[in-house]
Design a protein around this motif. Structure first.
Motif, PDB file in Angstrom:
ATOM      1  N   LYS A 174      12.905 101.094   2.494  1.00 33.70           N
ATOM      2  CA  LYS A 174      11.698 100.306   2.746  1.00 33.70           C
ATOM      3  C   LYS A 174      12.037  98.816   2.750  1.00 33.70           C
ATOM      4  N   LEU A 175      12.834  98.392   1.783  1.00 34.45           N
ATOM      5  CA  LEU A 175      13.244  96.989   1.708  1.00 34.45           C
ATOM      6  C   LEU A 175      14.157  96.609   2.878  1.00 34.45           C
ATOM      7  N   SER A 185      14.191  97.838   5.860  1.00 32.59           N
ATOM      8  CA  SER A 185      13.493  97.824   7.146  1.00 32.59           C
ATOM      9  C   SER A 185      12.372  96.790   7.218  1.00 32.59           C
ATOM     10  N   ASP A 186      11.949  96.279   6.074  1.00 31.12           N
ATOM     11  CA  ASP A 186      10.865  95.294   6.042  1.00 31.12           C
ATOM     12  C   ASP A 186      11.400  94.005   5.418  1.00 31.12           C
ATOM     13  N   LYS A 187      11.935  93.129   6.275  1.00 36.25           N
ATOM     14  CA  LYS A 187      12.571  91.898   5.783  1.00 36.25           C
ATOM     15  C   LYS A 187      11.597  90.993   5.044  1.00 36.25           C
ATOM     16  N   SER A 188      10.346  91.005   5.446  1.00 33.21           N
ATOM     17  CA  SER A 188       9.333  90.196   4.768  1.00 33.21           C
ATOM     18  C   SER A 188       9.121  90.694   3.336  1.00 33.21           C
ATOM     19  N   LEU A 189       9.033  92.007   3.174  1.00 37.75           N
ATOM     20  CA  LEU A 189       8.895  92.588   1.840  1.00 37.75           C
ATOM     21  C   LEU A 189      10.130  92.286   1.006  1.00 37.75           C
ATOM     22  N   SER A 190      11.297  92.441   1.595  1.00 36.23           N
ATOM     23  CA  SER A 190      12.539  92.171   0.888  1.00 36.23           C
ATOM     24  C   SER A 190      12.598  90.727   0.401  1.00 36.23           C
ATOM     25  N   TYR A 193      18.448  92.414   0.195  1.00 31.06           N
ATOM     26  CA  TYR A 193      18.030  91.345   1.111  1.00 31.06           C
ATOM     27  C   TYR A 193      19.208  90.871   1.968  1.00 31.06           C
TER      28      TYR A 193
END
Length: 93
Positions: free
Chosen positions: A27-28, A30-35, A70
């Motif tokens: 999940k982290l 694939s979702d750079k904003s979340l990471s 990240y």
């Protein structure tokens, strides 16, 4: 000691190459904003833990984990970081 960090880098690369459904790491990745937001959140939590002298080790571990993920999500390789640090060490001798 450092083998644990190496294993985290390996895990990040493996999950990036072969995602696993439901994996928090994926999940982290694939979702750079979340990471990015998790790195910032965990650093703030570490700073607060150090200031209050509580839970520092737990929060530091969270920072390492989220930062490693990240970096991998953004194609920043540990080998390149090591090389840069080695250049800096040599220039400071």
């Amino acid at each position: 000691m450092l083998s644990t960090l190496e294993n985290l880098f390996k895990l990040a690369r493996e999950r990036k190459e072969k995602p696993i459904d439901g994996s928090y790491t994926n999940k982290l990745l694939s979702d750079k904003s979340l990471s990015k937001s998790k790195v910032l959140e965990e650093i703030n939590e570490l700073i607060e833990a150090v200031d209050k002298d509580t839970n520092k080790i737990h929060e530091a571990a969270d920072v390492f984990y989220h930062l490693i993920i990240y970096l991998e999500a953004n194609n920043i390789k540990i080998e390149e970081i090591e090389s840069e640090l080695e250049k800096r060490r040599k220039s400071n001798e």
